[in-house]
Motif scaffolding. Structure first.
Motif, PDB file in Angstrom:
ATOM      1  N   ALA A 221      16.602  97.488  47.468  1.00  0.00           N
ATOM      2  CA  ALA A 221      17.076  98.648  46.701  1.00  0.00           C
ATOM      3  C   ALA A 221      16.711  99.982  47.355  1.00  0.00           C
ATOM      4  N   PRO A 222      15.465 100.200  47.787  1.00  0.00           N
ATOM      5  CA  PRO A 222      15.132 101.492  48.416  1.00  0.00           C
ATOM      6  C   PRO A 222      15.958 101.799  49.666  1.00  0.00           C
ATOM      7  N   LEU A 223      16.388 100.765  50.364  1.00  0.00           N
ATOM      8  CA  LEU A 223      17.134 100.998  51.599  1.00  0.00           C
ATOM      9  C   LEU A 223      18.638 101.118  51.384  1.00  0.00           C
ATOM     10  N   SER A 224      19.165 100.506  50.315  1.00  0.00           N
ATOM     11  CA  SER A 224      20.619 100.420  50.204  1.00  0.00           C
ATOM     12  C   SER A 224      21.198 100.899  48.880  1.00  0.00           C
ATOM     13  N   CYS A 225      20.359 101.284  47.906  1.00  0.00           N
ATOM     14  CA  CYS A 225      20.881 101.758  46.631  1.00  0.00           C
ATOM     15  C   CYS A 225      21.521 103.137  46.845  1.00  0.00           C
ATOM     16  N   VAL A 226      22.824 103.243  46.640  1.00  0.00           N
ATOM     17  CA  VAL A 226      23.612 104.409  47.035  1.00  0.00           C
ATOM     18  C   VAL A 226      23.093 105.720  46.462  1.00  0.00           C
ATOM     19  N   CYS A 228      20.207 106.869  45.714  1.00  0.00           N
ATOM     20  CA  CYS A 228      18.931 107.381  46.215  1.00  0.00           C
ATOM     21  C   CYS A 228      18.601 106.883  47.621  1.00  0.00           C
ATOM     22  N   ALA A 229      19.522 106.203  48.248  1.00  0.00           N
ATOM     23  CA  ALA A 229      19.234 105.599  49.544  1.00  0.00           C
ATOM     24  C   ALA A 229      19.091 106.658  50.633  1.00  0.00           C
ATOM     25  N   LYS A 230      18.056 106.515  51.458  1.00  0.00           N
ATOM     26  CA  LYS A 230      17.884 107.411  52.594  1.00  0.00           C
ATOM     27  C   LYS A 230      18.863 107.058  53.706  1.00  0.00           C
ATOM     28  N   TYR A 231      19.351 105.818  53.673  1.00  0.00           N
ATOM     29  CA  TYR A 231      20.241 105.350  54.729  1.00  0.00           C
ATOM     30  C   TYR A 231      21.481 104.727  54.092  1.00  0.00           C
ATOM     31  N   PRO A 232      22.457 105.521  53.707  1.00  0.00           N
ATOM     32  CA  PRO A 232      23.633 105.004  52.999  1.00  0.00           C
ATOM     33  C   PRO A 232      24.523 104.100  53.844  1.00  0.00           C
ATOM     34  N   ASN A 233      24.281 104.068  55.158  1.00  0.00           N
ATOM     35  CA  ASN A 233      25.093 103.215  56.026  1.00  0.00           C
ATOM     36  C   ASN A 233      24.417 101.885  56.345  1.00  0.00           C
ATOM     37  N   VAL A 234      23.306 101.565  55.625  1.00  0.00           N
ATOM     38  CA  VAL A 234      22.604 100.304  55.847  1.00  0.00           C
ATOM     39  C   VAL A 234      23.231  99.203  54.998  1.00  0.00           C
ATOM     40  N   GLU A 235      23.391  97.998  55.593  1.00  0.00           N
ATOM     41  CA  GLU A 235      23.844  96.826  54.843  1.00  0.00           C
ATOM     42  C   GLU A 235      23.034  95.611  55.259  1.00  0.00           C
ATOM     43  N   PHE A 236      22.872  94.699  54.309  1.00  0.00           N
ATOM     44  CA  PHE A 236      22.079  93.500  54.541  1.00  0.00           C
ATOM     45  C   PHE A 236      22.985  92.288  54.746  1.00  0.00           C
ATOM     46  N   PRO A 329       4.755  95.048  50.892  1.00  0.00           N
ATOM     47  CA  PRO A 329       6.127  95.555  50.735  1.00  0.00           C
ATOM     48  C   PRO A 329       6.277  97.036  51.071  1.00  0.00           C
ATOM     49  N   ALA A 330       5.367  97.892  50.567  1.00  0.00           N
ATOM     50  CA  ALA A 330       5.486  99.329  50.804  1.00  0.00           C
ATOM     51  C   ALA A 330       5.311  99.672  52.278  1.00  0.00           C
ATOM     52  N   LEU A 331       4.321  99.052  52.923  1.00  0.00           N
ATOM     53  CA  LEU A 331       4.068  99.329  54.337  1.00  0.00           C
ATOM     54  C   LEU A 331       5.150  98.719  55.219  1.00  0.00           C
ATOM     55  N   TYR A 332       5.629  97.552  54.819  1.00  0.00           N
ATOM     56  CA  TYR A 332       6.721  96.927  55.568  1.00  0.00           C
ATOM     57  C   TYR A 332       7.963  97.818  55.514  1.00  0.00           C
ATOM     58  N   LEU A 333       8.239  98.386  54.341  1.00  0.00           N
ATOM     59  CA  LEU A 333       9.377  99.279  54.176  1.00  0.00           C
ATOM     60  C   LEU A 333       9.256 100.491  55.091  1.00  0.00           C
TER      61      LEU A 333
END
Length: 452
Positions: A221-226, A228-236, A329-333
């Motif tokens: 969610a932190p990486l891909s939730c539109v 609030c995402a810092k990187y809107p072009n990221v996909e999993f 999780p937080a540090l990995y992120l």
């Protein structure tokens, strides 16, 4: 003349995994210099009896059904006659078992000295295990019993070697470190793939707790939730199946990420590359790992690897193609975000450079040659009178079964006496002279195959 080798494990084709691939690839490469390889495993569905695979490698699918995690139940009455027959028919000289959880492999190592004192035994450990919980204690005692008289052992990392020395009580000088490898004819980058500005994060793993899927669940969610995402072009791109699939699907639906998170389910090995080449960064979140072939496959396909710093993983790839992260999780992120930013700034190696560096490190032919050195050293030690074991079973004054433990040592000693009795009965009912020797097939002629 080469050796007659018997590879044994509960884990083999048609099941797919790291152990299965290791046995298959090493066997293929050992055939080339003139060795004969026979593989023994249990039945898989209707796949029973004797089958021939590439280059005439004979595979015995013994009539035992797996009961848990592809492993069979121990059966000292039935396995001894079958293994004795195979060892005699195939004129086996080296018994090579794979996997600490392989019941067939563990039993073969223990039976070998009773079936034929001249058989040499080798064990390859592919995993790391703990020491504290009940299952680990029992597993480690079973491993000690299986390895009580082993000639040599192989581990896929130096961390794995330390783990096996402590768990299996094997002398450190008898253990070699030989890693896994990757077939670069299968795993190579697709330099023509267009990502259309997307940054692909790829996960190829069993979706279970041990593989750190809970960490993955907290970073999606932190990486891909539109909103609030810092990187809107990221996909999993997530390949694999398991009990944690439900958790990942719930997160995807909750945050409406169906167009950002793609699930591929259980993926056949030949299709893994098709998913890997869609990404730029490979995520490995394992909580324990002896080697992790998946990260090598990903790097060979040109992906930069972000992996948890556990087990033997730090030994696998150089820092140019892999970034290590804490098991948090937080540090990995945070680490993943830094790598994404480096990727956007083109501050990490591109696909072609990453693949070239990674694919030159691990080759199956090199792994097979190093395994052959282990075999040669076993026979060399015997020839100069410095063998790693003595054959005055059921107890050796230096490495006695009694020393395994007050409870397990007595059980092991009783099993040894039972082995002697069963082998005696087999010798009486089915003398060696009445067992036909199988002729060896000539190896196929070599063909020139281009590698990528």
């Amino acid at each position: 003349m080469g050796y007659n080798i018997c590879m044994l494990s509960d884990f083999f084709y048609p099941n797919v995994g790291g152990v299965e691939s290791h046995i298959f690839q090493v066997s293929l490469c050992l055939i080339e210099p003139g060795h004969s390889v026979t593989i023994v495993t249990h039945a898989y569905g209707e796949r029973k009896g004797v089958r021939y695979i590439t280059k005439g490698i004979k595979t015995y699918y013994l009539p035992f059904k797996p009961v848990y995690n592809q492993a069979i139940l121990p059966s000292f009455i039935l396995t001894i006659p079958l293994l004795r027959n195979i060892f005699i028919r195939e004129q086996i000289e080296i018994v090579h078992a794979h996997g600490a959880f392989s019941v067939i492999g563990n039993q073969a190592l223990f039976h070998a000295i009773f079936i034929n004192p001249n058989l040499k035994t080798v064990f390859t450990d592919h995993s790391l295990f703990g020491f504290a919980d009940t299952s680990a204690i029992i597993t480690n005692k079973v491993l000690q019993i299986a390895l009580w008289n082993v000639d040599s052992a192989i581990c896929v990392s130096h961390t794995g070697k330390e783990n096996t020395v402590l768990r299996g009580k094997v002398k450190a000088e008898l253990i070699y470190v030989i890693p896994n490898a990757v077939d670069t004819r299968v795993f190579f980058p697709d330099l023509r793939y267009k990502s259309n500005g997307k940054i692909g994060l790829v996960v190829m793993s069993r979706l279970v707790y041990r593989k750190g899927i809970d960490i993955l669940a907290k970073i999606i969610a932190p990486l891909s939730c539109v909103p609030c995402a810092k990187y809107p072009n990221v996909e999993f791109h997530i390949g694999g199946d398991g009990p944690k699939m439900v958790l990942l699907e719930e997160i995807t639906e909750k945050h409406h990420l169906q167009n950002r998170v793609f699930f591929y389910g259980s993926v056949k090995h030949e299709r893994v590359r098709n998913i890997l080449v869609k990404g730029h960064i490979f995520l490995n979140m394992s909580l324990t790992e002896a080697f992790c072939t998946a990260i090598v496959e990903a790097a060979c396909c040109g992906l930069h690897v972000v992996s948890t710093k556990v087990g033997g993983v730090p030994e696998v790839l150089p820092p140019e193609v892999m970034t290590l992260a804490p098991v948090d999780p937080a540090l990995y992120l945070e680490v993943v975000e830094r790598v994404i930013e480096k990727h956007q700034k083109k501050a990490i190696l591109d696909r072609e450079q990453t693949s070239k560096l990674a694919s030159g490190i691990y080759r199956w032919k090199d792994i097979a040659q190093r395994t052959e050195v282990v075999y040669n050293n076993i026979f060399k030690q015997d020839s100069i009178g410095e063998g790693s074991r003595k054959h005055d079973y059921p107890g050796d004054p230096k490495r006695s079964l009694w020393k395994i433990g007050f409870f397990f040592g007595k059980i092991a000693y009783l099993i040894a006496l039972w082995n002697i009795l069963v082998v005696f009965i087999c010798e009486w009912m089915f003398p060696k002279e009445t067992i036909d020797i199988c002729p060896k097939l000539l190896p196929e002629k070599k063909t020139n195959v281009k590698t990528h």
